[in-house]
Design an enzyme around this catalytic site. Structure first.
Site, mmCIF file in Angstrom:
data_model
loop_
_atom_site.group_PDB
_atom_site.id
_atom_site.type_symbol
_atom_site.label_atom_id
_atom_site.label_comp_id
_atom_site.label_asym_id
_atom_site.label_seq_id
_atom_site.Cartn_x
_atom_site.Cartn_y
_atom_site.Cartn_z
ATOM 1 N N SER A 15 -7.729 34.113 3.457
ATOM 2 C CA SER A 15 -7.751 34.893 2.211
ATOM 3 C C SER A 15 -7.182 36.295 2.438
ATOM 4 O O SER A 15 -7.493 36.953 3.437
ATOM 5 C CB SER A 15 -9.183 35.020 1.695
ATOM 6 O OG SER A 15 -9.212 35.941 0.624
ATOM 7 N N LYS A 66 -15.588 28.243 -8.398
ATOM 8 C CA LYS A 66 -15.579 29.075 -9.613
ATOM 9 C C LYS A 66 -16.429 28.481 -10.736
ATOM 10 O O LYS A 66 -17.065 29.219 -11.490
ATOM 11 C CB LYS A 66 -14.146 29.291 -10.104
ATOM 12 C CG LYS A 66 -13.322 30.166 -9.173
ATOM 13 C CD LYS A 66 -11.934 30.413 -9.734
ATOM 14 C CE LYS A 66 -11.063 31.106 -8.707
ATOM 15 N NZ LYS A 66 -9.736 31.456 -9.228
ATOM 16 N N ASN A 87 -14.908 34.332 -11.293
ATOM 17 C CA ASN A 87 -14.299 34.713 -10.015
ATOM 18 C C ASN A 87 -14.831 36.046 -9.520
ATOM 19 O O ASN A 87 -14.462 36.502 -8.442
ATOM 20 C CB ASN A 87 -12.767 34.739 -10.116
ATOM 21 C CG ASN A 87 -12.251 36.011 -10.740
ATOM 22 O OD1 ASN A 87 -12.941 36.638 -11.545
ATOM 23 N ND2 ASN A 87 -11.045 36.415 -10.384
ATOM 24 N N ASP A 102 -9.098 36.464 -13.622
ATOM 25 C CA ASP A 102 -7.848 35.739 -13.354
ATOM 26 C C ASP A 102 -6.851 35.860 -14.511
ATOM 27 O O ASP A 102 -5.655 36.061 -14.290
ATOM 28 C CB ASP A 102 -8.133 34.249 -13.102
ATOM 29 C CG ASP A 102 -8.742 34.002 -11.733
ATOM 30 O OD1 ASP A 102 -8.473 34.790 -10.812
ATOM 31 O OD2 ASP A 102 -9.498 33.019 -11.594
ATOM 32 N N ALA A 131 -7.587 26.075 -12.918
ATOM 33 C CA ALA A 131 -6.633 27.189 -12.943
ATOM 34 C C ALA A 131 -6.044 27.366 -14.338
ATOM 35 O O ALA A 131 -5.920 28.492 -14.844
ATOM 36 C CB ALA A 131 -5.528 26.947 -11.917
ATOM 37 N N ARG A 152 -0.425 15.775 -15.930
ATOM 38 C CA ARG A 152 -0.224 14.421 -15.428
ATOM 39 C C ARG A 152 -1.144 13.448 -16.167
ATOM 40 O O ARG A 152 -0.740 12.364 -16.550
ATOM 41 C CB ARG A 152 -0.526 14.425 -13.919
ATOM 42 C CG ARG A 152 -0.368 13.096 -13.244
ATOM 43 C CD ARG A 152 -0.536 13.264 -11.752
ATOM 44 N NE ARG A 152 -1.864 13.769 -11.380
ATOM 45 C CZ ARG A 152 -2.240 14.010 -10.137
ATOM 46 N NH1 ARG A 152 -1.385 13.821 -9.130
ATOM 47 N NH2 ARG A 152 -3.449 14.461 -9.867
ATOM 48 N N THR A 153 -2.389 13.876 -16.377
ATOM 49 C CA THR A 153 -3.338 13.069 -17.157
ATOM 50 C C THR A 153 -3.420 13.690 -18.548
ATOM 51 O O THR A 153 -4.127 14.689 -18.744
ATOM 52 C CB THR A 153 -4.730 13.094 -16.492
ATOM 53 O OG1 THR A 153 -4.578 12.836 -15.089
ATOM 54 C CG2 THR A 153 -5.673 12.086 -17.107
ATOM 55 N N ARG A 156 -6.707 14.965 -20.263
ATOM 56 C CA ARG A 156 -7.291 16.245 -19.811
ATOM 57 C C ARG A 156 -6.616 17.420 -20.516
ATOM 58 O O ARG A 156 -7.251 18.423 -20.816
ATOM 59 C CB ARG A 156 -7.097 16.393 -18.302
ATOM 60 C CG ARG A 156 -8.283 15.926 -17.496
ATOM 61 C CD ARG A 156 -8.057 16.265 -16.032
ATOM 62 N NE ARG A 156 -8.905 17.359 -15.582
ATOM 63 C CZ ARG A 156 -8.800 17.904 -14.366
ATOM 64 N NH1 ARG A 156 -7.871 17.500 -13.524
ATOM 65 N NH2 ARG A 156 -9.613 18.869 -14.010
#
Ligand code: ATR
Length: 266
Positions: A15, A66, A87, A102, A131, A152-153, A156
């Site tokens: 990190s 998170k 976060n 974020d 994210a 991709r799905t 979702r």
């Protein structure tokens, strides 16, 4: 004794947050110490409670905790509630309180560091995991013309899109014929296999491709450059979300330019 802060996640060994916050502390004269806590998958709450009991004032939370941090908090800011993710933990209150920096980190990188106006922009958000969830509401509130979420799905993407009025969801295979001013990659592709091939003509003239990942030149950024778009990784977002956390904890906003420039210089 300096006030103690840390980043908690797994893994956290690499990190950059301890270094970034050390620069902020030096530049602002704030007396803080900032470490890193590598927590086992089932040990998040235990590690946070231990840190808090030892007088720790606040934590940054990174993958994969998170969502758990959000559920752990007795209260959160609205922006953390919208993201359903925390976060930034504030531990010096009677009950743990959570924030999420974020989204504002991404917006500041786009608008301040990269000089992009989001007003009227056609935005494509790739991905529908944590994210993407964290940046959807802030993007929607930034005056953009439209947001499409592709995942991709597709189910979702649809589940995420319904949270914000006007946002449209689709699969990668139905992006043909559409073009965008800003394409944000919030998928884990690059870490987790390759991104599916994106259609030609995805980028409008002058478009920016932004990958929330940093530290490597992703296939997504290479593809965007080949298509004539400007391309940027998420290092600036990392520094900006850190600066916003520092502001939340200390009431002082550190300057980010020199820190980001130093990270870019390696
Ligand atoms: P996080 O909470 O860290 O974002 P996540 O919830 O697992 O992690 O979400 C990861 C995102 O990256 C999802 O949008 C995922 O797509 P699916 O919802 O279809 O799983 C996306 N993703 C991961 N690997 C990918 C790949 N190789 N190609 C395309 N999308 C990918």
């Amino acid at each position: 004794m300096p006030d103690r802060y840390a980043v908690i996640g797994h893994p956290v060994a690499h990190s950059k947050s301890p270094w970034i916050h050390a620069q902020f502390a030096r530049a602002t004269g704030e007396a803080i110490e900032y470490g890193a806590i590598d927590a086992p998958a089932d040990g998040f709450v235990h590690e946070v409670e231990k840190f808090r009991a030892a007088g720790g004032k606040g934590l940054n939370v990174t993958l994969p905790f998170k969502g758990e941090a959000f559920r752990y908090c007795a209260g959160t800011t609205e922006r953390a509630a919208a993201a359903q993710a925390v976060n930034t933990l504030l531990l010096d209150r009677a009950q743990p309180f959570g924030d999420n920096t974020d989204g504002v980190g991404l917006l500041r990188d786009l608008t301040v560091n990269l000089g992009r106006s989001l007003a009227g922009a056609q935005v494509l958000l790739l991905g529908a995991g944590g994210a993407a969830q964290g940046v959807l509401a802030p993007l929607a509130q930034a005056g953009v013309a439209s947001i499409v979420i592709a995942n991709r799905t597709p189910a979702r993407a649809r589940a995420l899109a319904v949270r914000v009025p006007g946002v449209v969801a689709c699969g990668f295979d139905t992006l043909d014929g559409r073009a965008f001013d800003l394409v944000v990659n919030a998928t884990a592709a690059g870490l987790d296999g390759e991104l599916p091939r994106l259609p030609q003509g995805l980028f409008r003239p002058g478009a920016l491709a932004y990958d929330m990942l940093y530290g490597r030149d992703t296939e997504f950024l290479a593809m965007a450059r080949a298509a004539g778009a400007a391309a940027c990784d998420g290092l600036g977002m990392l520094v900006e979300q850190a600066a916003e956390s520092f502001l939340v904890w200390r009431g002082v906003r550190p300057d980010t330019r020199t820190v980001l420039a130093a990270l870019r210089a390696g």
